[in-house]
Enzyme design. Structure first.
Site, PDB file in Angstrom:
ATOM      1  N   CYS A 114      27.541   8.288  41.201  1.00 49.85           N
ATOM      2  CA  CYS A 114      27.110   7.706  42.486  1.00 49.85           C
ATOM      3  C   CYS A 114      28.037   6.597  42.974  1.00 49.85           C
ATOM      4  O   CYS A 114      28.044   6.282  44.159  1.00 49.85           O
ATOM      5  CB  CYS A 114      25.678   7.196  42.386  1.00 49.85           C
ATOM      6  SG  CYS A 114      24.510   8.518  42.030  1.00 49.85           S
ATOM      7  N   HIS A 250      24.750   2.433  48.600  1.00 45.93           N
ATOM      8  CA  HIS A 250      24.399   3.727  48.020  1.00 45.93           C
ATOM      9  C   HIS A 250      22.904   3.944  48.249  1.00 45.93           C
ATOM     10  O   HIS A 250      22.099   3.040  48.023  1.00 45.93           O
ATOM     11  CB  HIS A 250      24.728   3.722  46.535  1.00 45.93           C
ATOM     12  CG  HIS A 250      24.216   4.920  45.815  1.00 45.93           C
ATOM     13  ND1 HIS A 250      24.431   6.203  46.288  1.00 45.93           N
ATOM     14  CD2 HIS A 250      23.481   5.045  44.669  1.00 45.93           C
ATOM     15  CE1 HIS A 250      23.846   7.061  45.454  1.00 45.93           C
ATOM     16  NE2 HIS A 250      23.278   6.386  44.473  1.00 45.93           N
ATOM     17  N   ASN A 280      19.120  10.948  47.719  1.00 49.56           N
ATOM     18  CA  ASN A 280      20.294  10.429  47.011  1.00 49.56           C
ATOM     19  C   ASN A 280      21.343  11.536  46.934  1.00 49.56           C
ATOM     20  O   ASN A 280      21.152  12.527  46.237  1.00 49.56           O
ATOM     21  CB  ASN A 280      19.867   9.976  45.607  1.00 49.56           C
ATOM     22  CG  ASN A 280      21.014   9.384  44.801  1.00 49.56           C
ATOM     23  OD1 ASN A 280      22.179   9.523  45.172  1.00 49.56           O
ATOM     24  ND2 ASN A 280      20.682   8.742  43.700  1.00 49.56           N
TER      25      ASN A 280
HETATM   26  N1  COA Z   1       5.459  13.283  42.099  1.00 50.53           N
HETATM   27  C1  COA Z   1       4.286  12.786  41.684  1.00 50.53           C
HETATM   28  N2  COA Z   1       4.166  12.013  40.602  1.00 50.53           N
HETATM   29  C2  COA Z   1       5.287  11.723  39.915  1.00 50.53           C
HETATM   30  C3  COA Z   1       6.548  12.209  40.299  1.00 50.53           C
HETATM   31  C4  COA Z   1       6.603  13.029  41.443  1.00 50.53           C
HETATM   32  N3  COA Z   1       7.758  13.531  41.906  1.00 50.53           N
HETATM   33  N4  COA Z   1       7.468  11.764  39.440  1.00 50.53           N
HETATM   34  C5  COA Z   1       6.839  11.010  38.537  1.00 50.53           C
HETATM   35  N5  COA Z   1       5.519  10.988  38.815  1.00 50.53           N
HETATM   36  C6  COA Z   1       4.460  10.283  38.088  1.00 50.53           C
HETATM   37  C7  COA Z   1       4.790  10.085  36.652  1.00 50.53           C
HETATM   38  O1  COA Z   1       4.466  11.236  35.899  1.00 50.53           O
HETATM   39  C8  COA Z   1       3.931   8.889  36.284  1.00 50.53           C
HETATM   40  O2  COA Z   1       2.643   9.320  36.064  1.00 50.53           O
HETATM   41  P1  COA Z   1       1.764   8.678  34.859  1.00 50.53           P
HETATM   42  O3  COA Z   1       1.646   7.218  35.218  1.00 50.53           O
HETATM   43  O4  COA Z   1       0.497   9.433  34.943  1.00 50.53           O
HETATM   44  O5  COA Z   1       2.556   8.923  33.626  1.00 50.53           O
HETATM   45  C9  COA Z   1       3.938   8.064  37.560  1.00 50.53           C
HETATM   46  O6  COA Z   1       4.321   8.967  38.618  1.00 50.53           O
HETATM   47  C10 COA Z   1       4.877   6.890  37.537  1.00 50.53           C
HETATM   48  O7  COA Z   1       6.138   7.329  37.071  1.00 50.53           O
HETATM   49  P2  COA Z   1       7.330   6.318  36.903  1.00 50.53           P
HETATM   50  O8  COA Z   1       8.550   7.070  36.465  1.00 50.53           O
HETATM   51  O9  COA Z   1       6.916   5.157  36.075  1.00 50.53           O
HETATM   52  O10 COA Z   1       7.489   5.839  38.431  1.00 50.53           O
HETATM   53  P3  COA Z   1       8.384   4.732  39.036  1.00 50.53           P
HETATM   54  O11 COA Z   1       7.567   3.819  39.845  1.00 50.53           O
HETATM   55  O12 COA Z   1       9.340   4.127  38.034  1.00 50.53           O
HETATM   56  O13 COA Z   1       9.270   5.560  40.071  1.00 50.53           O
HETATM   57  C11 COA Z   1      11.492   6.468  40.334  1.00 50.53           C
HETATM   58  C12 COA Z   1      10.142   6.579  39.613  1.00 50.53           C
HETATM   59  C13 COA Z   1      12.422   7.530  39.756  1.00 50.53           C
HETATM   60  C14 COA Z   1      11.274   6.722  41.805  1.00 50.53           C
HETATM   61  C15 COA Z   1      12.056   5.047  40.123  1.00 50.53           C
HETATM   62  O14 COA Z   1      12.035   4.705  38.767  1.00 50.53           O
HETATM   63  C16 COA Z   1      13.466   4.926  40.626  1.00 50.53           C
HETATM   64  O15 COA Z   1      13.718   5.007  41.804  1.00 50.53           O
HETATM   65  N6  COA Z   1      14.438   4.685  39.726  1.00 50.53           N
HETATM   66  C17 COA Z   1      15.819   4.553  40.108  1.00 50.53           C
HETATM   67  C18 COA Z   1      16.376   5.922  40.181  1.00 50.53           C
HETATM   68  C19 COA Z   1      17.705   5.942  40.836  1.00 50.53           C
HETATM   69  O16 COA Z   1      17.901   5.304  41.826  1.00 50.53           O
HETATM   70  N7  COA Z   1      18.605   6.708  40.268  1.00 50.53           N
HETATM   71  C20 COA Z   1      19.855   6.961  40.813  1.00 50.53           C
HETATM   72  C21 COA Z   1      20.788   5.830  40.605  1.00 50.53           C
HETATM   73  S1  COA Z   1      22.331   6.350  41.102  1.00 50.53           S
END
Ligand code: COA
Length: 323
Positions: A114, A250, A280
């Protein structure tokens, strides 16, 4: 006066197919509400069978050349950032070169996921400022849909496909007020390889592999690293966030954009946001956002921009540009 790399044109290309969260929810166990609340994403473009990283990149380059009023033959350097090349080799940059009909040119790929566009920008800028090249196409192009695990809802809803390109030209520029890339700073920390990676490759499994991510951990590092590198890069040229007209970040997650802007004391209106429309797109996201804000008239010649990105590795970086 000093020799600087000036952005003289920007362009983008997106796959024809645009997919909403609701459409995705028909095949993935997710909802529009969850995706919008956690990420700000509403749509992403997904490549069809005839669309590849090189075809998208080539279209983006044609648009950037037209915006610059330049011909393909004016280009003597192509640096293409991607983590999803058409093939392991040749470099996708050489496929773009061939498609554009440029016979004499240096062309290669850069892999920093990225942050790839920021890495490609610094490489091209350096090659221009030492006088080795005069006009460069710098490209970020990806087809992440091909490396997503569509069974993994925690990752597959987050990414999209697309390409963005800029034309950089070496110009004599006023030291204090002139246009061009004023400063760039890049970083990498390989201790975090396992937080965001692809579980395959030619030298390990012999397969392409799928993207794997520990989203929460990535989020935590992103906000800290991005705020620091923006401040560090501005400081190189004696500026602060108060001098910035536009941040072109980004586009990984709207919450990362908000948190980073808050950390720097930047008004949300100064941040170009396209993650809602594109999701993304990895290396393509910064040039896609830049071109969007140039074409809709927000970014004007003379504006002070900060470009920033972070990605797998981790890698991260920023550039300060007088547009
Ligand atoms: N739809 C519905 N529910 C979902 C889901 C989806 N697509 N993806 C995950 N969940 C659920 C999980 O299973 C979890 O459920 P649980 O609490 O019952 O176990 C819950 O949502 C929370 O998951 P979690 O991973 O803790 O959520 P989060 O608030 O951390 O958000 C991201 C997840 C990926 C959106 C967040 O962590 C993020 O944006 N991270 C940075 C990623 C990024 O930018 N990467 C690229 C960098 S270049």
């Amino acid at each position: 006066m000093t020799l600087r790399s000036v952005i003289i044109g920007t362009g983008t290309a997106l796959p024809a197919r645009r997919v909403s969260n609701a459409e995705l929810a028909q095949t993935v166990d997710t909802t529009d509400e969850w995706i919008v609340e956690r990420t700000g994403i509403r749509f992403r473009h997904l490549a069809g069978p005839d669309e590849t990283t090189s075809t998208l990149a080539t279209d983006a380059c044609r648009a950037a050349l037209a915006a610059a009023g330049a011909e393909a033959d004016d280009i003597d350097l192509i640096v293409l950032a991607t983590a999803t090349p058409d093939q392991t080799f040749p470099a996708t940059a050489t496929k773009v070169q061939a498609a554009l009909g440029i016979n004499v040119c240096v062309a290669f790929d850069v892999a920093a996921v990225c942050s790839g566009f920021l890495y490609a920008l610094q490489v091209a800028d350096s090659m221009i400022r030492v006088g080795a090249h005069r006009r460069a196409l710098v490209i970020g192009a990806e087809t992440f849909s091909r490396i997503l695990d569509w069974e993994d809802r925690t990752t597959c809803v987050l990414f999209g496909d697309g390409a963005g390109a800029i034309v950089l030209e070496g110009q004599e520029s006023d030291e204090a007020t002139g246009r061009g890339i004023l400063a760039t700073r890049l970083h990498a920390d390989g201790r975090h390889n396992e937080l965001l990676y692809v579980d395959g490759g030619p030298s390990t499994t012999g397969t392409v592999g799928k993207l794997r991510m520990k989203g929460r951990e990535v989020f935590r590092h992103a906000v800290v690293n991005l705020a620091e590198v923006m401040q560090e890069t501005l400081a190189v040229v004696g500026l602060t966030s108060a001098d910035v007209d536009w941040v072109v970040p980004h586009q990984a997650n709207a919450r990362i954009l908000d948190a980073t802007a808050r950390k720097l004391g930047l008004a949300a209106e100064r941040v170009v946001v396209t993650v809602d429309q594109h999701a993304n797109t990895s290396a393509a996201s910064v040039p896609l956002a830049l071109d969007t804000a140039v074409r809709d008239g927000r970014i004007k010649q003379g504006d002070l921009l900060v470009l920033e990105a972070m990605g797998g590795g981790f890698t991260w970086g920023a550039a300060v540009v007088r547009f």
